[in-house]
Design a protein around this motif. Structure first.
Motif, PDB file in Angstrom:
ATOM      1  N   GLY A  95      24.729  58.951 -25.078  1.00  0.00           N
ATOM      2  CA  GLY A  95      24.769  58.304 -23.546  1.00  0.00           C
ATOM      3  C   GLY A  95      24.685  56.965 -23.580  1.00  0.00           C
ATOM      4  O   GLY A  95      24.451  56.366 -22.516  1.00  0.00           O
ATOM      5  N   GLU A  96      24.854  56.265 -24.868  1.00  0.00           N
ATOM      6  CA  GLU A  96      24.924  54.875 -24.918  1.00  0.00           C
ATOM      7  C   GLU A  96      26.222  54.303 -24.472  1.00  0.00           C
ATOM      8  O   GLU A  96      27.291  54.766 -24.315  1.00  0.00           O
ATOM      9  CB  GLU A  96      24.654  54.217 -26.447  1.00  0.00           C
ATOM     10  N   THR A  97      26.122  53.002 -24.039  1.00  0.00           N
ATOM     11  CA  THR A  97      27.172  52.204 -23.574  1.00  0.00           C
ATOM     12  C   THR A  97      27.305  50.822 -24.181  1.00  0.00           C
ATOM     13  O   THR A  97      26.065  50.572 -24.813  1.00  0.00           O
ATOM     14  CB  THR A  97      27.331  52.155 -21.983  1.00  0.00           C
ATOM     15  N   GLY A  98      28.174  50.279 -24.398  1.00  0.00           N
ATOM     16  CA  GLY A  98      28.241  48.664 -24.934  1.00  0.00           C
ATOM     17  C   GLY A  98      29.039  48.921 -26.032  1.00  0.00           C
ATOM     18  O   GLY A  98      29.736  49.787 -26.535  1.00  0.00           O
ATOM     19  N   ASP A  99      29.365  47.589 -26.850  1.00  0.00           N
ATOM     20  CA  ASP A  99      30.278  47.551 -27.940  1.00  0.00           C
ATOM     21  C   ASP A  99      29.987  48.556 -28.964  1.00  0.00           C
ATOM     22  O   ASP A  99      31.038  49.069 -29.344  1.00  0.00           O
ATOM     23  CB  ASP A  99      30.108  46.001 -28.541  1.00  0.00           C
ATOM     24  N   PRO A 100      28.866  48.908 -29.510  1.00  0.00           N
ATOM     25  CA  PRO A 100      28.784  49.789 -30.537  1.00  0.00           C
ATOM     26  C   PRO A 100      28.866  51.138 -30.280  1.00  0.00           C
ATOM     27  O   PRO A 100      28.467  52.166 -31.004  1.00  0.00           O
ATOM     28  CB  PRO A 100      27.638  49.210 -31.228  1.00  0.00           C
ATOM     29  N   ALA A 101      28.996  51.480 -28.825  1.00  0.00           N
ATOM     30  CA  ALA A 101      28.608  52.806 -28.328  1.00  0.00           C
ATOM     31  C   ALA A 101      29.590  54.004 -29.067  1.00  0.00           C
ATOM     32  O   ALA A 101      29.277  55.132 -29.414  1.00  0.00           O
ATOM     33  CB  ALA A 101      29.022  53.039 -27.028  1.00  0.00           C
ATOM     34  N   THR A 102      31.011  53.614 -29.472  1.00  0.00           N
ATOM     35  CA  THR A 102      31.784  54.756 -29.944  1.00  0.00           C
ATOM     36  C   THR A 102      31.425  54.886 -31.578  1.00  0.00           C
ATOM     37  O   THR A 102      31.853  55.833 -32.377  1.00  0.00           O
ATOM     38  CB  THR A 102      33.126  53.954 -30.130  1.00  0.00           C
ATOM     39  N   ASP A 103      30.400  53.934 -32.191  1.00  0.00           N
ATOM     40  CA  ASP A 103      29.899  54.093 -33.499  1.00  0.00           C
ATOM     41  C   ASP A 103      28.656  55.052 -33.596  1.00  0.00           C
ATOM     42  O   ASP A 103      28.361  55.541 -34.544  1.00  0.00           O
ATOM     43  CB  ASP A 103      29.623  52.757 -34.208  1.00  0.00           C
ATOM     44  N   PHE A 104      28.066  55.247 -32.295  1.00  0.00           N
ATOM     45  CA  PHE A 104      26.770  56.096 -32.240  1.00  0.00           C
ATOM     46  C   PHE A 104      27.172  57.158 -31.257  1.00  0.00           C
ATOM     47  O   PHE A 104      26.391  57.028 -30.129  1.00  0.00           O
ATOM     48  CB  PHE A 104      25.576  55.327 -32.167  1.00  0.00           C
ATOM     49  N   PRO A 105      28.127  57.974 -31.414  1.00  0.00           N
ATOM     50  CA  PRO A 105      28.335  58.871 -30.137  1.00  0.00           C
ATOM     51  C   PRO A 105      27.331  60.005 -30.129  1.00  0.00           C
ATOM     52  O   PRO A 105      27.323  60.744 -28.983  1.00  0.00           O
ATOM     53  CB  PRO A 105      29.662  59.734 -30.624  1.00  0.00           C
ATOM     54  N   LEU A 106      26.518  60.537 -30.951  1.00  0.00           N
ATOM     55  CA  LEU A 106      25.685  61.478 -31.102  1.00  0.00           C
ATOM     56  C   LEU A 106      24.267  61.038 -31.051  1.00  0.00           C
ATOM     57  O   LEU A 106      23.778  60.193 -31.541  1.00  0.00           O
ATOM     58  CB  LEU A 106      25.978  62.622 -32.102  1.00  0.00           C
ATOM     59  N   ALA A 107      23.269  62.035 -30.383  1.00  0.00           N
ATOM     60  CA  ALA A 107      22.047  62.013 -30.769  1.00  0.00           C
ATOM     61  C   ALA A 107      21.505  63.383 -31.130  1.00  0.00           C
ATOM     62  O   ALA A 107      21.613  64.335 -30.493  1.00  0.00           O
ATOM     63  CB  ALA A 107      21.284  61.346 -29.292  1.00  0.00           C
ATOM     64  N   TRP A 108      20.420  63.332 -32.123  1.00  0.00           N
ATOM     65  CA  TRP A 108      19.791  64.131 -32.455  1.00  0.00           C
ATOM     66  C   TRP A 108      18.273  64.199 -32.085  1.00  0.00           C
ATOM     67  O   TRP A 108      17.766  63.168 -32.284  1.00  0.00           O
ATOM     68  CB  TRP A 108      19.771  64.579 -34.036  1.00  0.00           C
ATOM     69  N   ARG A 109      17.795  65.202 -31.557  1.00  0.00           N
ATOM     70  CA  ARG A 109      16.399  65.252 -30.951  1.00  0.00           C
ATOM     71  C   ARG A 109      15.436  65.370 -32.209  1.00  0.00           C
ATOM     72  O   ARG A 109      15.574  66.271 -33.083  1.00  0.00           O
ATOM     73  CB  ARG A 109      16.102  66.478 -29.844  1.00  0.00           C
ATOM     74  N   SER A 110      14.577  64.499 -32.415  1.00  0.00           N
ATOM     75  CA  SER A 110      13.698  64.486 -33.440  1.00  0.00           C
ATOM     76  C   SER A 110      12.277  64.361 -33.436  1.00  0.00           C
ATOM     77  O   SER A 110      11.670  63.744 -32.299  1.00  0.00           O
ATOM     78  CB  SER A 110      14.219  63.246 -34.447  1.00  0.00           C
TER      79      SER A 110
END
Length: 230
Positions: A95-110
Motif C-alpha cells: 500500500g505504499e506510494t512514492g519513488d521506492p514503492a515498486t521496490d517494496f510491493p508486499l507486506a508480511w504481517r509480523s
C-alpha cells in the motif's frame, strides 16, 4: 480484535518497569500467534508468575492466530537464518506510494519485539530498560502518542553474517539495521543503497504503525527475485 494483556494496569508497573506477569503474557502471546501448529509450551524460568502468564498469553495468541491471521517471524531473537513463515500465510499489498514503492510491493504481517527496540530507542531514549523486552510495542505506542507524533516508522533491516557484539539488540542478533525514519522514501532508499553496495542478505523494511499494545509490525522485503517471497 486482538486480545489485550490482562496484566497491564496501573498496579502492574513500578520503578522497575512492568510486572513479570505482564511481560510473561506478552511473550506467550507473541509465541502463540506465530504458532499455527498448536499452543507453544511455556519456557522454564525461575521468575514468579512469568511461566503461568506465558501459558495464558500463548492460548490467547494462538486463538487470535486463527482469527487475526498467523504472523510471520521475519526477524527473530534466535539470529541469522531464522527467516520463516507459518504455512498458508501470504503477504498483502504494502500500500505504499512514492519513488521506492515498486521496490517494496508486499507486506508480511509480523510479530516480535526485537526490531521495535531501535525504534523505541530513537523515539524514547529515556525509556526504562525493563520496557525493552517483551513490551516494546506498548512502550513505543505510548512514546508516539504525543500530538504531532509520527503515524508510522520505518527501519531498514537485513541479515548480517559475521557480526560483532555492539550493545545494539538488532545488530547483536545478527542483523544490520539503518536509521529509524518516519519517511518511506528515506528508509526505502537507505535499504536499496545498502543492498547495492554489499552482498544482499534479505534486505527490507520494518514498518510499525501504532495501532495497539502488541508487538505487531510489517515486513516489506526489497523486491529482488525470489527474495520478495520470504
Amino acid at each position: 480484535m486482538p486480545r489485550t494483556n490482562p496484566h497491564l494496569d496501573s498496579g502492574s508497573e513500578n520503578a522497575f518497569g512492568p510486572s513479570h506477569e505482564a511481560r510473561g503474557w506478552q511473550a506467550g502471546y507473541d509465541a502463540g500467534i506465530g504458532s499455527p501448529d498448536g499452543v507453544p509450551a511455556a519456557p522454564l524460568v525461575r521468575v514468579g508468575g512469568f511461566m503461568e502468564a506465558f501459558a495464558e498469553g500463548a492460548v490467547a495468541g494462538n486463538a487470535d492466530g486463527g482469527t487475526e491471521g498467523w504472523r510471520l517471524w521475519a526477524v527473530r531473537e534466535e539470529g541469522p537464518g531464522a527467516l520463516a513463515r507459518p504455512p498458508d500465510t501470504e503477504p498483502v499489498s504494502s500500500g505504499e506510494t512514492g519513488d521506492p514503492a515498486t521496490d517494496f510491493p508486499l507486506a508480511w504481517r509480523s510479530v516480535g519485539p526485537l526490531p521495535l527496540l531501535p525504534m523505541l530507542t530513537h523515539s524514547a531514549p529515556e525509556a526504562h530498560a525493563a520496557w525493552t523486552t517483551q513490551l516494546a510495542g506498548l512502550a513505543l505506542r505510548r512514546a508516539l502518542a504525543a500530538p504531532g507524533g509520527p503515524e508510522v516508522l520505518y527501519l531498514p533491516v537485513c541479515l548480517q553474517p559475521g557480526h560483532t557484539l555492539t550493545g545494539d539488540s538488532v545488530l547483536d542478533a545478527g542483523y544490520w539495521h539503518g536509521t529509524v525514519s518516519g519517511s518511506f522514501d528515506t528508509a526505502g532508499r537507505e535499504a536499496a543503497e545498502h543492498a547495492l553496495v554489499r552482498v544482499p542478505h534479505f534486505p527490507g523494511l520494518v514498518r510499525y504503525r501504532p495501532a495497539d499494545d502488541h508487538n505487531f509490525w510489517e515486513w516489506l522485503p526489497l523486491a529482488q527475485g525470489d527474495l520478495t517471497l520470504l
